[in-house]
Design a protein around this motif. Sequence first.
Motif, PDB file in Angstrom:
ATOM      1  N   UNK A 203       0.836  -1.203   0.000  1.00 20.70           N
ATOM      2  CA  UNK A 203       0.000   0.000   0.000  1.00 20.70           C
ATOM      3  C   UNK A 203       0.870   1.253   0.000  1.00 20.70           C
ATOM      4  N   UNK A 204       1.995   1.185   0.715  1.00 16.80           N
ATOM      5  CA  UNK A 204       2.864   2.359   0.820  1.00 16.80           C
ATOM      6  C   UNK A 204       3.368   2.807  -0.555  1.00 16.80           C
ATOM      7  N   UNK A 205       3.570   1.816  -1.447  1.00 20.56           N
ATOM      8  CA  UNK A 205       4.040   2.167  -2.789  1.00 20.56           C
ATOM      9  C   UNK A 205       3.023   2.994  -3.548  1.00 20.56           C
ATOM     10  N   UNK A 206       1.755   2.851  -3.179  1.00 18.34           N
ATOM     11  CA  UNK A 206       0.699   3.541  -3.917  1.00 18.34           C
ATOM     12  C   UNK A 206       0.289   4.865  -3.276  1.00 18.34           C
ATOM     13  N   UNK A 207       0.953   5.228  -2.168  1.00 18.47           N
ATOM     14  CA  UNK A 207       0.620   6.511  -1.525  1.00 18.47           C
ATOM     15  C   UNK A 207       0.867   7.640  -2.508  1.00 18.47           C
ATOM     16  N   UNK A 208      -0.073   8.565  -2.528  1.00 12.62           N
ATOM     17  CA  UNK A 208       0.011   9.622  -3.548  1.00 12.62           C
ATOM     18  C   UNK A 208       1.332  10.395  -3.473  1.00 12.62           C
ATOM     19  N   UNK A 209       1.654  10.877  -2.249  1.00 18.44           N
ATOM     20  CA  UNK A 209       2.845  11.729  -2.128  1.00 18.44           C
ATOM     21  C   UNK A 209       4.106  10.960  -2.492  1.00 18.44           C
ATOM     22  N   UNK A 210       4.155   9.697  -2.046  1.00 14.02           N
ATOM     23  CA  UNK A 210       5.334   8.876  -2.341  1.00 14.02           C
ATOM     24  C   UNK A 210       5.459   8.688  -3.850  1.00 14.02           C
ATOM     25  N   UNK A 212       4.329  10.608  -6.260  1.00 12.05           N
ATOM     26  CA  UNK A 212       4.753  11.849  -6.926  1.00 12.05           C
ATOM     27  C   UNK A 212       6.256  12.041  -6.780  1.00 12.05           C
ATOM     28  N   UNK A 213       6.738  11.728  -5.582  1.00 10.24           N
ATOM     29  CA  UNK A 213       8.177  11.913  -5.333  1.00 10.24           C
ATOM     30  C   UNK A 213       8.997  10.960  -6.211  1.00 10.24           C
ATOM     31  N   UNK A 214       8.589   9.705  -6.228  1.00  7.54           N
ATOM     32  CA  UNK A 214       9.328   8.708  -7.023  1.00  7.54           C
ATOM     33  C   UNK A 214       9.365   9.117  -8.497  1.00  7.54           C
ATOM     34  N   UNK A 215       8.219   9.576  -8.986  1.00 13.47           N
ATOM     35  CA  UNK A 215       8.151   9.953 -10.410  1.00 13.47           C
ATOM     36  C   UNK A 215       9.018  11.170 -10.676  1.00 13.47           C
ATOM     37  N   UNK A 216       8.913  12.156  -9.786  1.00 16.59           N
ATOM     38  CA  UNK A 216       9.714  13.372  -9.992  1.00 16.59           C
ATOM     39  C   UNK A 216      11.208  13.059  -9.936  1.00 16.59           C
ATOM     40  N   UNK A 217      11.578  12.140  -9.046  1.00 15.45           N
ATOM     41  CA  UNK A 217      12.996  11.748  -8.953  1.00 15.45           C
ATOM     42  C   UNK A 217      13.452  11.040 -10.224  1.00 15.45           C
ATOM     43  N   UNK A 218      12.634  10.104 -10.659  1.00 14.63           N
ATOM     44  CA  UNK A 218      13.027   9.307 -11.820  1.00 14.63           C
ATOM     45  C   UNK A 218      13.153  10.159 -13.079  1.00 14.63           C
ATOM     46  N   UNK A 225       2.997  17.995 -14.270  1.00 13.58           N
ATOM     47  CA  UNK A 225       2.364  18.561 -15.470  1.00 13.58           C
ATOM     48  C   UNK A 225       3.110  18.183 -16.736  1.00 13.58           C
ATOM     49  N   UNK A 226       4.449  18.267 -16.646  1.00  9.00           N
ATOM     50  CA  UNK A 226       5.225  18.085 -17.867  1.00  9.00           C
ATOM     51  C   UNK A 226       5.084  16.660 -18.401  1.00  9.00           C
ATOM     52  N   UNK A 227       4.638  15.753 -17.554  1.00 12.12           N
ATOM     53  CA  UNK A 227       4.445  14.371 -18.018  1.00 12.12           C
ATOM     54  C   UNK A 227       2.988  14.124 -18.410  1.00 12.12           C
ATOM     55  N   UNK A 228       2.169  15.158 -18.246  1.00 11.61           N
ATOM     56  CA  UNK A 228       0.755  14.985 -18.572  1.00 11.61           C
ATOM     57  C   UNK A 228      -0.004  14.263 -17.467  1.00 11.61           C
ATOM     58  N   UNK A 229       0.608  14.201 -16.266  1.00  7.27           N
ATOM     59  CA  UNK A 229      -0.047  13.439 -15.189  1.00  7.27           C
ATOM     60  C   UNK A 229      -0.899  14.309 -14.267  1.00  7.27           C
ATOM     61  N   UNK A 237      -0.512   7.253  -9.359  1.00  4.60           N
ATOM     62  CA  UNK A 237      -0.264   6.260  -8.312  1.00  4.60           C
ATOM     63  C   UNK A 237       0.127   4.904  -8.899  1.00  4.60           C
ATOM     64  N   UNK A 238      -0.464   4.570 -10.036  1.00  6.32           N
ATOM     65  CA  UNK A 238      -0.063   3.309 -10.691  1.00  6.32           C
ATOM     66  C   UNK A 238       1.391   3.403 -11.152  1.00  6.32           C
ATOM     67  N   UNK A 239       1.748   4.545 -11.756  1.00  5.21           N
ATOM     68  CA  UNK A 239       3.106   4.715 -12.297  1.00  5.21           C
ATOM     69  C   UNK A 239       4.137   4.779 -11.166  1.00  5.21           C
ATOM     70  N   UNK A 240       3.788   5.498 -10.108  1.00  9.83           N
ATOM     71  CA  UNK A 240       4.723   5.633  -8.979  1.00  9.83           C
ATOM     72  C   UNK A 240       4.993   4.285  -8.334  1.00  9.83           C
ATOM     73  N   UNK A 241       3.932   3.511  -8.135  1.00 12.58           N
ATOM     74  CA  UNK A 241       4.100   2.195  -7.507  1.00 12.58           C
ATOM     75  C   UNK A 241       4.927   1.284  -8.393  1.00 12.58           C
ATOM     76  N   UNK A 242       4.746   1.447  -9.702  1.00 12.94           N
ATOM     77  CA  UNK A 242       5.503   0.620 -10.639  1.00 12.94           C
ATOM     78  C   UNK A 242       7.000   0.933 -10.513  1.00 12.94           C
ATOM     79  N   UNK A 243       7.302   2.227 -10.465  1.00  7.12           N
ATOM     80  CA  UNK A 243       8.717   2.607 -10.338  1.00  7.12           C
ATOM     81  C   UNK A 243       9.293   2.112  -9.015  1.00  7.12           C
ATOM     82  N   UNK A 244       8.491   2.200  -7.962  1.00  2.00           N
ATOM     83  CA  UNK A 244       8.966   1.755  -6.652  1.00  2.00           C
ATOM     84  C   UNK A 244       9.251   0.252  -6.679  1.00  2.00           C
TER      85      UNK A 244
END
Length: 882
Positions: A203-210, A212-218, A225-229, A237-244
Amino acid sequence: MGLTPMMQQYLKMHEKVPDTIMLFRVGDFYETFFDDAITASKALEIALTGKRCGLDEPAPMCGVPHHAAEPYIAKLVEKGYKVAVCEQMEDPAAAKGIVKRDIIKVVSPGTITEGGLIQAKKNNYLASIFSDRRVFGLAYLDVSTGAFYATELPFTADSGELVNELGKIEPSEIIVNPMLYKQSALIQNLETRFGCMVGLSAAAHYEKAACERVIEDQFKVFALDSLGLKDHEAATRAAGALLAYVAESQKKVLGHINHLAYYRIEAYMLLDLSTRRNLELTETLRHGDKRGSLLWVLDQTATAMGGRLLRQWVEAPLINREKIEIRQNLVAELAANPGALPELKTLLTKIYDLERICGKISFGTVNPKDMLSLKQSLAMLPQLKAWINSVAAPDLQSRYGEADDLQDIFKLIDAGIADDAPFVLRDGGVIKTGYNAEIDRYREAHTKGKDWIRDLESAEREKTGIKSLKVKYNKVFGYFIEVTKANLSLVPEDYIRKQTLSNVERFYTPELKSMETQILGSEERLAQLEYQLFTDIRETIMAQTRRIQQRAQDVAQLDALYSLAAVGVERHYVRPEIAEDGVIAFQNGRHPVAEAIMETGTFVANNCALDEGENRMMLITGPNMAGKSTYIRQVAILTLMAQIGSFVPADSAHIGVVDRIFTRIGASDDLTTGQSTFMVEMSEVSNILKNATRHSLVILDEIGRGTSTFDGISIAWAVVEYLSNPLTIGAKTLFATHYHELTELEGVKPGIKNFSIALKETKDGVVFLRKIKRGAADQSYGIEVAQLAGFPKIVTARAKDILAELNKGESAYRAGVLDGERAAALDNQVSFYSEMLEQAKERMLDSNEQAALESLKDLEIDSMTPLEAMNALNDLKHQLQE
Ligand code: ADP
């Protein structure tokens, strides 16, 4: 007695990755223990042994050599297991106590980058789904190439759109958030439909703030915005959890994952799962082979990247006219230069899979040969550019004519990597002479040392007079001089004894020793330095990954366009006119796959003219085997090809863009969901009725056949009315049916037209002409087809009798009723059929019984004497007994 310290460490490590088979590095092997060992030994077909572990019984153990582990890992993953690799983190020789170990990666079907699951011309996707019961967020990534997409889909009870979208990408692994994981029916459905691993991610992987952070880091962005998200929380949340998940399993920052494309599913033609399968877009329905699919015909791509892109195009036809025309223009420019196409192909063929090489660079698994492949590919880019600028192709030129051709990277590899570099870095000889002075010096010293040693043998033989004297080398003892026992008396004083074997003695001299130190020292230093320089080159290129990937995309596009053009030229396709007028019309259209499989010139071309008015629905009747299915699929395939941007097999074509294509074809039980044939059919029709629009194209190959005739006709009838009526749907529809009764609808319901496939009756039976023509078929010819199929004569003769009787009944009925209120009669179809059945029942009697019955009817009992009546009765009895 308790577990040994190493086994305690093993269990502790395994707790971190409970759902995996864990490979535990012990010396030169990766070992598995306990249940893992039993599973692995079966899956890999290698021996199960045991290891003393401190308990009474030895622990089951099964291991693979560490330097050859990759194929074993791939095999386990292909068989559906996740594999964790627990590595020694320090030199065992230097370790005090138990060697430090840690998990360095977890490999699963969605994160594997090598082996059988990785096909050259197909992406291998890991998908992540998030849902909060309002919407589905879907993200998917091909770890081997960095291709990364995200979208959102409506949350519905049957998760229809989600399943359809997954059908497009065919993920090999899916992770979901805990709320979704609880929906066991959906999870099971995904597992069976896609035959893939579906796992729960924390569940922690899908936390919104987490997320966003993972995506911005990656992606090194500060706002989504620049990614259209932006405003797409579920997709984020799907993309962030995937990266995590990927970060956790790979334990590495993967630089080649540097781009995420958000898209709307409505931007492409929507195709449900069964339509994709029925139209055999990328594989055949029966055997799942590429051969026999549309992609098989269209794919003449010369590179893996082009192959993957073309597959994506086929899976996602466009719906925007301008976008289709942009692609068409490019295909047309290529097709207009047929003489130059072979040269383009030759250039493309020399380009390796740049995307996967970028992946390997970022995983750190790139080898020296891959570097040479990269170099060779980059060498093609200026030539490719020159080719584009040499043909008359303004659109291609403005797109690709000025492209960055990455010659700085070419030069770096060309300068640094030896032209004959080996696969394995450890083997040496990787860095090119002249690239680094120190390397050159070590190599020279090494060569000199070797020469000195080579000369030593003859010098020592001469000096000592021992003809059989040899200078040898082995890993344990280094260099030595070997003398047989018989010659020991001739050995000079300055030889120092090193080792005694049964019939030889080994010696060294101070000079040999010092040369050995020089050679081995330079070898070691050389290896270190080559490793260092190779890594430096790799890192330099890694910083340029995005540039390479962009060029790789250009190559992929050019290759996919080339393929469409080449197929178009070779197979005499035409450029369809794309419109938004709802008209689908073509002259002499052919089914691309049937045509490719059949002998040249044997496929019979056909026309089509559908529109949104009077010609909305083609009701096609005719016998089995006439070619109805082929024709209706052909219309769907040609429309789809046009929307991909491809040319189409026809003399001319005009395609009004459709938003969706639906099919209801074939009948099979859906074993994966445990539904009967009829149930599957009805669910498919129901899906069409709910989702088709006026701008859709619907292909129906028989409906209502899985139940009683009355049921079937009634259902088919109602479906035809609902589909054809613009107030309800009004979709363009091709309906192939055996229910002749439906042909009555022409002229009664607007938009419906009868068609049939022409055939010729000869004295030997029917001949199929395969030509579509106006008007309903006059009969079904089912019996003739049964005859062609080799039915016993007596059975077909009897069937003909029965049919004749049935037809008599039908024409009597028509004569009586149809002259009157035609429309009213049509509304009474059901009663018509009950009556028909009654009549048929009567006439099912055989001809003898029939005759007896007729005589009975004709008896004029009133004028008969009792004796005459008795005699007549007796006659009837005899007649029936005959
Ligand atoms: P139906 O749906 O009427 O039973 P099919 O479409 O399955 O018939 O066609 C039966 C066979 O006829 C096909 O397998 C194919 O070999 C051949 N066929 C169909 N259409 C054509 C055509 N246009 N030209 C040549 N052969 C055809």
